[in-house]
Design an enzyme around this catalytic site. Structure first.
Site, PDB file in Angstrom:
ATOM      1  N   THR A  15      -8.666   4.948   4.813  1.00  0.00           N
ATOM      2  CA  THR A  15      -7.680   3.873   4.875  1.00  0.00           C
ATOM      3  C   THR A  15      -8.342   2.522   5.143  1.00  0.00           C
ATOM      4  OG1 THR A  15      -5.910   3.026   6.298  1.00  0.00           O
ATOM      5  CG2 THR A  15      -7.389   4.578   7.307  1.00  0.00           C
ATOM      6  N   ASP A  16      -7.654   1.439   4.758  1.00  0.00           N
ATOM      7  CA  ASP A  16      -8.155   0.098   5.085  1.00  0.00           C
ATOM      8  C   ASP A  16      -8.015  -0.207   6.571  1.00  0.00           C
ATOM      9  OD1 ASP A  16      -5.386  -0.167   5.183  1.00  0.00           O
ATOM     10  OD2 ASP A  16      -5.277  -1.925   3.877  1.00  0.00           O
ATOM     11  N   GLU A  17      -7.246   0.616   7.298  1.00  0.00           N
ATOM     12  CA  GLU A  17      -6.980   0.306   8.717  1.00  0.00           C
ATOM     13  C   GLU A  17      -8.238   0.404   9.581  1.00  0.00           C
ATOM     14  OE1 GLU A  17      -3.279   1.811  10.220  1.00  0.00           O
ATOM     15  OE2 GLU A  17      -2.416   1.920   8.221  1.00  0.00           O
ATOM     16  N   TYR A  61      -4.832   6.258  15.396  1.00  0.00           N
ATOM     17  CA  TYR A  61      -4.950   6.703  13.992  1.00  0.00           C
ATOM     18  C   TYR A  61      -6.173   6.085  13.337  1.00  0.00           C
ATOM     19  CZ  TYR A  61      -4.214   6.597   8.922  1.00  0.00           C
ATOM     20  OH  TYR A  61      -4.397   6.682   7.562  1.00  0.00           O
ATOM     21  N   LYS A 108      -9.673   7.817  11.941  1.00  0.00           N
ATOM     22  CA  LYS A 108     -10.121   7.739  10.543  1.00  0.00           C
ATOM     23  C   LYS A 108     -11.503   7.074  10.473  1.00  0.00           C
ATOM     24  CE  LYS A 108      -8.216   8.742   7.195  1.00  0.00           C
ATOM     25  NZ  LYS A 108      -8.100  10.031   6.418  1.00  0.00           N
TER      26      LYS A 108
HETATM   27  P1  NAD Z   1       0.821  12.762   4.861  1.00  0.00           P
HETATM   28  O1  NAD Z   1       1.031  12.691   6.325  1.00  0.00           O
HETATM   29  O2  NAD Z   1       1.982  12.568   3.939  1.00  0.00           O
HETATM   30  O3  NAD Z   1       0.180  14.177   4.486  1.00  0.00           O
HETATM   31  C1  NAD Z   1      -0.834  14.777   5.252  1.00  0.00           C
HETATM   32  C2  NAD Z   1      -0.967  16.234   4.815  1.00  0.00           C
HETATM   33  O4  NAD Z   1      -2.038  16.819   5.585  1.00  0.00           O
HETATM   34  C3  NAD Z   1       0.285  17.069   5.094  1.00  0.00           C
HETATM   35  O5  NAD Z   1       0.575  17.869   3.974  1.00  0.00           O
HETATM   36  C4  NAD Z   1      -0.106  17.916   6.288  1.00  0.00           C
HETATM   37  O6  NAD Z   1       0.535  19.185   6.319  1.00  0.00           O
HETATM   38  C5  NAD Z   1      -1.602  18.064   6.077  1.00  0.00           C
HETATM   39  N1  NAD Z   1      -2.329  18.344   7.335  1.00  0.00           N
HETATM   40  C6  NAD Z   1      -2.216  17.660   8.508  1.00  0.00           C
HETATM   41  N2  NAD Z   1      -3.007  18.230   9.440  1.00  0.00           N
HETATM   42  C7  NAD Z   1      -3.643  19.265   8.837  1.00  0.00           C
HETATM   43  C8  NAD Z   1      -4.606  20.218   9.266  1.00  0.00           C
HETATM   44  N3  NAD Z   1      -5.073  20.222  10.526  1.00  0.00           N
HETATM   45  N4  NAD Z   1      -5.065  21.126   8.365  1.00  0.00           N
HETATM   46  C9  NAD Z   1      -4.599  21.132   7.091  1.00  0.00           C
HETATM   47  N5  NAD Z   1      -3.673  20.273   6.634  1.00  0.00           N
HETATM   48  C10 NAD Z   1      -3.215  19.336   7.495  1.00  0.00           C
HETATM   49  O7  NAD Z   1      -0.336  11.705   4.543  1.00  0.00           O
HETATM   50  P2  NAD Z   1      -0.579  10.788   3.261  1.00  0.00           P
HETATM   51  O8  NAD Z   1       0.148   9.516   3.445  1.00  0.00           O
HETATM   52  O9  NAD Z   1      -0.395  11.589   2.036  1.00  0.00           O
HETATM   53  O10 NAD Z   1      -2.130  10.457   3.450  1.00  0.00           O
HETATM   54  C11 NAD Z   1      -3.130  11.308   2.892  1.00  0.00           C
HETATM   55  C12 NAD Z   1      -4.501  10.744   3.220  1.00  0.00           C
HETATM   56  O11 NAD Z   1      -4.630   9.420   2.694  1.00  0.00           O
HETATM   57  C13 NAD Z   1      -4.781  10.621   4.720  1.00  0.00           C
HETATM   58  O12 NAD Z   1      -6.120  10.990   4.944  1.00  0.00           O
HETATM   59  C14 NAD Z   1      -4.547   9.146   5.020  1.00  0.00           C
HETATM   60  O13 NAD Z   1      -5.353   8.744   6.112  1.00  0.00           O
HETATM   61  C15 NAD Z   1      -4.999   8.520   3.730  1.00  0.00           C
HETATM   62  N6  NAD Z   1      -4.373   7.223   3.401  1.00  0.00           N
HETATM   63  C16 NAD Z   1      -3.004   7.108   3.402  1.00  0.00           C
HETATM   64  C17 NAD Z   1      -2.427   5.888   3.067  1.00  0.00           C
HETATM   65  C18 NAD Z   1      -0.927   5.724   3.010  1.00  0.00           C
HETATM   66  O14 NAD Z   1      -0.441   4.601   2.801  1.00  0.00           O
HETATM   67  N7  NAD Z   1      -0.131   6.772   3.134  1.00  0.00           N
HETATM   68  C19 NAD Z   1      -3.241   4.786   2.734  1.00  0.00           C
HETATM   69  C20 NAD Z   1      -4.628   4.959   2.746  1.00  0.00           C
HETATM   70  C21 NAD Z   1      -5.182   6.180   3.085  1.00  0.00           C
HETATM   71  P1  TYD Z   2       3.828   1.998   8.255  1.00  0.00           P
HETATM   72  O1  TYD Z   2       4.620   2.414   7.045  1.00  0.00           O
HETATM   73  O2  TYD Z   2       3.936   2.806   9.497  1.00  0.00           O
HETATM   74  O3  TYD Z   2       2.310   1.853   7.788  1.00  0.00           O
HETATM   75  P2  TYD Z   2       1.023   1.249   8.603  1.00  0.00           P
HETATM   76  O4  TYD Z   2       1.360   1.032  10.012  1.00  0.00           O
HETATM   77  O5  TYD Z   2       0.038   2.344   8.432  1.00  0.00           O
HETATM   78  O6  TYD Z   2       0.666  -0.013   7.880  1.00  0.00           O
HETATM   79  O7  TYD Z   2       4.249   0.503   8.628  1.00  0.00           O
HETATM   80  C1  TYD Z   2       4.087  -0.562   7.699  1.00  0.00           C
HETATM   81  C2  TYD Z   2       4.396  -1.844   8.441  1.00  0.00           C
HETATM   82  O8  TYD Z   2       5.791  -1.846   8.800  1.00  0.00           O
HETATM   83  C3  TYD Z   2       3.627  -2.005   9.743  1.00  0.00           C
HETATM   84  O9  TYD Z   2       3.286  -3.375   9.930  1.00  0.00           O
HETATM   85  C4  TYD Z   2       4.613  -1.578  10.808  1.00  0.00           C
HETATM   86  C5  TYD Z   2       5.959  -1.956  10.222  1.00  0.00           C
HETATM   87  N1  TYD Z   2       7.094  -1.082  10.592  1.00  0.00           N
HETATM   88  C6  TYD Z   2       8.291  -1.659  11.068  1.00  0.00           C
HETATM   89  O10 TYD Z   2       8.420  -2.891  11.169  1.00  0.00           O
HETATM   90  N2  TYD Z   2       9.325  -0.829  11.379  1.00  0.00           N
HETATM   91  C7  TYD Z   2       9.234   0.534  11.280  1.00  0.00           C
HETATM   92  O11 TYD Z   2      10.232   1.252  11.638  1.00  0.00           O
HETATM   93  C8  TYD Z   2       8.034   1.112  10.788  1.00  0.00           C
HETATM   94  C9  TYD Z   2       7.867   2.595  10.652  1.00  0.00           C
HETATM   95  C10 TYD Z   2       6.982   0.254  10.450  1.00  0.00           C
END
Ligand code: NAD
Ligand code: TYD
Length: 352
Positions: free
Chosen positions: A131-133, A156, A160
């Protein structure tokens, strides 16, 4: 046939990635390893579950014997590692789960891959999705580059960041062929409703308050999930081993502007009078340690590999809103039990 092991394939991005791989690579077999936590949902993969090139293995990535047995059974040449605890607000409530899955789980996978691939590393790839975070928080200016120093603030992002460092350590110390990408905020169908966009869409549907943290001035860079999957495919096939690639949408929005835009599109798509949705916006207590701004500089990926985001934001938002409005069985299944308890703890109000 080439065998790819995808971890976290039952989650949001993982399920899109598996569908993308099966669609675009007829000679690939995909093994999905997922523990099915609250965020994992096999309904996300109903359309591929009967594909003979797809196999599901329920396992925890921190369970070394289980992961070892899966490697022995399927002998994957590629690992695409997405399994993670992924929600910042939950990491504030329960940081230990993030250390266990994101740090210990990643190291477990690295160790098992190294053991099984030791005889011939040259045709293998361990691809870590991050992630960019990890880069921390920006002010009004600048964007994250691949050489921006790590500065995570939430449990988080710290977990990461730690996992990224371990992946690089396995490359530098043991020669494991690794790739890493750091992506901005994804959106699209199948995203668990704890995240901002699906939470707002579903609360709009029910006339519930739309909780905006603080003053809503935090900025995120939004990318259509399908564009992220295409970037992962591009990096897997063209990226230089050992390198990191940033992926972003070049699409920055203040949270309050984004929520207002979703309200406008929602009113338009459902035929309600303009302005109805916005009346539900409610400013709530800010997230502790809330990063001000994320923005990605994806020049490296664009110039080296020619990737660019393709999905216009309004088109992607419309598709996302329509998807949540028409997939009621999916919504009902995920907004139950554990999620209702989490919602009450996080927002101090009941969902049903
Ligand atoms: P998500 O929470 O929707 O899915 C996570 C999946 O991992 C789930 O299916 C869960 O069951 C599985 N999981 C969790 N713990 C586990 C374990 N101990 N063993 C096996 N499986 C396990 O997450 P997502 O949004 O699809 O993100 C996927 C990846 O991409 C993550 O690594 C996240 O850090 C990264 N990422 C997400 C975003 C975003 O905007 N969602 C952006 C950048 C990077
Ligand atoms: P989120 O979807 O949790 O992603 P991330 O924190 O990983 O960027 O949140 C996106 C943005 O929205 C973040 O700045 C937090 C804000 N946010 C709210 O304002 N209200 C909410 O209920 C949630 C879940 C997030």
């Amino acid at each position: 046939m080439r065998t790819l092991l995808v971890t976290g394939g039952a989650g949001f991005i993982g399920s899109h990635l598996i569908r993308h791989l099966l669609d675009h690579h007829p000679d690939y077999r995909v093994v999905n390893v997922d523990a099915l936590t609250y965020a994992g949902n096999l309904m996300n993969l109903q359309d591929v579950q009967d594909d003979p090139r797809y196999t599901f293995e329920k396992a925890d990535i921190a369970d070394a014997p289980a992961i070892d047995a899966i490697f022995s059974r399927h002998q994957p040449e590629v690992v695409l590692h997405l399994a993670a605890e992924s929600h910042v607000d939950r990491s504030i409530l329960d940081p230990g789960a993030f250390v266990r899955t994101n740090v210990v789980g990643t190291v477990t996978l690295l160790r098992v891959a190294q053991k099984h691939w030791a005889d011939k590393l040259s045709d293998k790839v361990f691809y870590h999705v991050s992630t960019d975070e990890v880069y921390g928080s920006l002010g009004a200016e600048g964007r994250f580059r691949e050489d921006t120093p790590y500065d995570p603030h939430s449990p988080y992002s710290a977990s990461k960041a730690a996992s990224d460092h371990f992946v690089r350590a396995w490359h530098d110390t043991y020669g494991l062929p690794v790739l890493i990408s750091n992506c901005s905020n994804n959106y699209g169908p199948y995203q668990f409703p704890e995240k901002l966009l699906p939470l707002v869409i579903l609360n709009l549907r029910e006339g519930k308050p739309l909780p905006v943290y603080g003053t809503g001035e935090n900025v995120r860079d939004w990318l259509w999930v399908g564009d992220h999957c295409r970037a992962i495919d591009t990096i897997l096939h063209g990226g230089r081993i050992g390198q990191t690639y940033n992926i972003g949408g070049d699409n920055e929005w203040r949270n309050i502007d984004l929520v207002r835009r979703v309200c406008q599109l929602f009113d338009e798509l459902t035929g309600r009078p303009a302005g109805t949705g916005e009346r539900s916006i409610t400013f709530v207590t800010d997230r502790p340690g809330h990063d001000q701004r994320y923005a990605i500089d994806a020049t490296k990926l664009q110039t080296e590999l020619g990737w660019r985001p393709q999905t216009p934001f309004d088109a992607g938002l419309r598709e996302t809103i329509n998807w949540y409005l028409t997939n009621e069985a999916w919504v009902a299944a995920v907004r139950s039990g554990e999620y209702l308890r989490y919602y009450e703890e996080q927002y101090g109000s009941r969902l049903s």
